[in-house]
Design a protein around this motif. Structure first.
Motif, PDB file in Angstrom:
ATOM      1  N   ALA A 190       0.821  -1.213   0.000  1.00 46.22           N
ATOM      2  CA  ALA A 190       0.000   0.000   0.000  1.00 46.22           C
ATOM      3  C   ALA A 190       0.854   1.261   0.000  1.00 46.22           C
ATOM      4  O   ALA A 190       0.448   2.301  -0.547  1.00 46.22           O
ATOM      5  CB  ALA A 190      -0.936   0.000   1.213  1.00 46.22           C
ATOM      6  N   LYS A 191       2.033   1.168   0.585  1.00 44.89           N
ATOM      7  CA  LYS A 191       2.966   2.307   0.603  1.00 44.89           C
ATOM      8  C   LYS A 191       3.809   2.358  -0.674  1.00 44.89           C
ATOM      9  O   LYS A 191       4.699   3.202  -0.786  1.00 44.89           O
ATOM     10  CB  LYS A 191       3.879   2.208   1.824  1.00 44.89           C
ATOM     11  N   HIS A 192       3.539   1.440  -1.593  1.00 46.85           N
ATOM     12  CA  HIS A 192       4.260   1.354  -2.868  1.00 46.85           C
ATOM     13  C   HIS A 192       5.765   1.152  -2.679  1.00 46.85           C
ATOM     14  O   HIS A 192       6.579   1.623  -3.469  1.00 46.85           O
ATOM     15  CB  HIS A 192       4.012   2.617  -3.707  1.00 46.85           C
ATOM     16  N   LEU A 193       6.104   0.406  -1.635  1.00 47.41           N
ATOM     17  CA  LEU A 193       7.507   0.116  -1.376  1.00 47.41           C
ATOM     18  C   LEU A 193       7.967  -1.152  -2.105  1.00 47.41           C
ATOM     19  O   LEU A 193       9.164  -1.357  -2.306  1.00 47.41           O
ATOM     20  CB  LEU A 193       7.735  -0.044   0.131  1.00 47.41           C
ATOM     21  N   VAL A 194       7.011  -2.000  -2.477  1.00 46.76           N
ATOM     22  CA  VAL A 194       7.347  -3.254  -3.129  1.00 46.76           C
ATOM     23  C   VAL A 194       6.131  -3.733  -3.921  1.00 46.76           C
ATOM     24  O   VAL A 194       4.985  -3.408  -3.572  1.00 46.76           O
ATOM     25  CB  VAL A 194       7.773  -4.312  -2.081  1.00 46.76           C
ATOM     26  N   LYS A 195       6.385  -4.496  -4.988  1.00 49.84           N
ATOM     27  CA  LYS A 195       5.295  -4.957  -5.848  1.00 49.84           C
ATOM     28  C   LYS A 195       4.502  -6.081  -5.201  1.00 49.84           C
ATOM     29  O   LYS A 195       3.269  -6.059  -5.174  1.00 49.84           O
ATOM     30  CB  LYS A 195       5.850  -5.413  -7.197  1.00 49.84           C
ATOM     31  N   GLY A 273      14.215  -7.725  -6.051  1.00 50.44           N
ATOM     32  CA  GLY A 273      13.648  -6.596  -5.318  1.00 50.44           C
ATOM     33  C   GLY A 273      12.149  -6.438  -5.460  1.00 50.44           C
ATOM     34  O   GLY A 273      11.602  -5.387  -5.139  1.00 50.44           O
ATOM     35  N   GLN A 274      11.445  -7.492  -5.906  1.00 51.58           N
ATOM     36  CA  GLN A 274      10.017  -7.361  -6.161  1.00 51.58           C
ATOM     37  C   GLN A 274       9.132  -7.995  -5.097  1.00 51.58           C
ATOM     38  O   GLN A 274       7.906  -7.991  -5.242  1.00 51.58           O
ATOM     39  CB  GLN A 274       9.685  -7.975  -7.526  1.00 51.58           C
ATOM     40  N   ALA A 275       9.726  -8.554  -4.055  1.00 48.99           N
ATOM     41  CA  ALA A 275       8.932  -9.172  -2.995  1.00 48.99           C
ATOM     42  C   ALA A 275       9.503  -8.826  -1.631  1.00 48.99           C
ATOM     43  O   ALA A 275      10.726  -8.716  -1.469  1.00 48.99           O
ATOM     44  CB  ALA A 275       8.884 -10.688  -3.175  1.00 48.99           C
ATOM     45  N   ALA A 276       8.614  -8.684  -0.654  1.00 46.82           N
ATOM     46  CA  ALA A 276       9.040  -8.309   0.697  1.00 46.82           C
ATOM     47  C   ALA A 276       9.416  -9.517   1.536  1.00 46.82           C
ATOM     48  O   ALA A 276      10.343  -9.453   2.354  1.00 46.82           O
ATOM     49  CB  ALA A 276       7.932  -7.525   1.392  1.00 46.82           C
ATOM     50  N   PHE A 277       8.701 -10.624   1.346  1.00 42.89           N
ATOM     51  CA  PHE A 277       8.936 -11.832   2.130  1.00 42.89           C
ATOM     52  C   PHE A 277       9.052 -13.041   1.195  1.00 42.89           C
ATOM     53  O   PHE A 277       8.408 -13.093   0.152  1.00 42.89           O
ATOM     54  CB  PHE A 277       7.797 -12.080   3.118  1.00 42.89           C
TER      55      PHE A 277
END
Length: 437
Positions: A190-195, A273-277
């Motif tokens: 939601a913060k557009h930090l990651v896809k 760099g496209q995923a947070a976890f």
């Protein structure tokens, strides 16, 4: 794990064919003080152990032969494919071949190889106290019909990898529950930090059985009942786990394409760099921090989460490789000596420090000096382990019933409830047929 020899921390791929690609170490020397069980020349079938450019097998064999000069070890490269290794060993040993004497084999083989007579039972051939050296839970997964069929050599475990830089930017803590993973991932998106928020293994293959085993066990479910004669997968606990996993995709936290992801695809998205976890195995830490990774030095690692109402760290499916003895070996005494040494502290430290493998020896795994070499090792020491339902000879058919139907639910071609019902029916059908190699 996936149907291949595990890389773990970027282990090199093996080359050569079984019983052809040899690389003998020192021949050893006769030792008049050695007992009869500590004399002979044995053949060890194994893939190379360690990152590209290294091979910890040589260090292991050299140290072993120094400790036991009456025994020499001949190394033989195994195929890179787990399935090829299994089929080749099946053909050779069932045909009466006496070599290899000792071979590395997958953790899900004990029941299959035990029923087919492809492995020598170790129960009664090693001191009862021998099994106390291993991390709790490992020996149980090696047992078939009350007999331990192999000795745990090195393990692989699953971890939650996370972008520590993104969590810091959003002032969010590292999740400890599966519910927190989904909520935290959605906030970062939601913060557009990651896809994407989360990636794992969702394709219709063995890796999905591993991912599923973890979530199902976290929810309190199991694939088979205690007798291992009937399916238990169609349960409220399993439905909860599958509904959650499907919800990651339908909510957009995980990509729709995850239903086709094996380990490399999940890792590619994360290191790009496209995923947070990401849920992945031990080797992924080195890959994520390599020079080719776009997230190098931005990655943290922790145990897999649990569900909120079942506190504590989540479960990791047991992966890795065991040491088996060929029942036709003419050097069983030397084989047993070799296995005892390879699972003791000196060899396990070599595996951990030179090859980056997760040791099965509990003392070595908890050694702070060993852990300092790799943060994954210290996390592994806290992991709770869960075994796939590999205690039945027809495990391949059982696993296929699991991953094919879980994949169908993830892809939306079957509801979670219908998928579990079909999986249970197919598992019961496989169990009723006896199965085996």
């Amino acid at each position: 794990m996936a149907p291949r020899i595990p890389r773990l921390l970027a282990a090199a791929a093996a080359t050569g064919l079984v019983l052809t690609g040899t690389s003998a170490c020192s021949s050893g020397s006769s030792d008049a003080s050695s007992t009869a069980s500590e004399k002979g020349k044995i053949t060890w079938l194994s893939s190379p152990l360690g990152p590209a450019g290294t091979d910890a097998r040589r260090a292991l064999v050299a140290a072993f032969e120094k400790a036991h000069p009456g025994i020499s070890v001949k190394l033989v490269n195994s195929p890179t494919s787990t399935d090829t290794t299994r089929s080749t060993l099946t053909t050779q040993i069932s045909g009466g071949a006496s070599t290899p004497d000792v071979y590395n084999g997958d953790v899900v083989w004990p029941a299959q190889f035990g029923k087919a007579g492809l492995a020598l039972p170790l129960t009664g051939r090693l001191p009862a106290g021998f099994w106390n050296r291993f991390t709790p839970g490992l020996t149980k997964s090696m047992t078939y019909q009350g007999k331990v069929m192999a000795a745990p050599f090195f393990t692989d475990q699953a971890f939650l990898y996370y972008r520590k830089d993104l969590l810091a930017k959003a002032h969010l803590p590292v999740p400890t529950t599966w519910e927190q993973v989904q909520k935290t991932a959605a906030k970062l998106q939601a913060k557009h930090l990651v896809k994407y928020g989360y990636v794992g293994q969702g394709a219709s293959y063995e890796g999905l059985t591993c991912d599923w085993t973890e979530l199902m066990t976290d929810a309190g479910g199991r694939a088979l009942d205690a007798s291992q004669k009937h399916a238990a997968i169609d349960s409220p606990q399993s439905l909860r786990a599958l509904t959650y996993l499907r919800g990651l995709i339908t909510s957009g936290v995980a990509p729709k394409a995850m239903t086709s992801f094996q380990e490399p695809q999940a890792e590619q998205l994360f290191t790009g760099g496209q995923a947070a976890f990401m849920r992945n195995w031990a080797y992924a830490y080195a890959d994520a921090n390599s020079k080719d990774s776009q997230v190098s030095d931005k990655v943290g690692v922790t145990t897999l989460p649990a569900f909120a109402d079942r506190p504590g760290s989540g479960r990791s499916t047991i992966g890795g490789w065991n040491l088996y003895i060929n029942p036709h070996s003419q050097h069983v005494g030397a084989d047993l000596t070799f296995i005892k040494w390879m699972t003791d502290t000196q060899a396990q430290r070599i595996l951990a420090t030179k090859a980056g493998m997760l040791p099965t020896n509990a003392k070595v795994l908890k050694d702070q000096g060993v852990q300092s070499a790799n943060p994954v090792l210290s996390v592994a020491a806290r992991n709770k382990l869960a075994a796939r339902p590999s205690g039945v000879p027809n495990y391949p058919q059982v696993s296929q019933a699991i991953y094919a139907n879980i994949n169908a639910a993830l892809a939306g071609s079957a509801s979670p409830k219908a998928a579990l019902k079909t999986a249970a029916s197919q598992i019961n059908g496989a169990l009723s047929q006896g199965g085996g190699l």
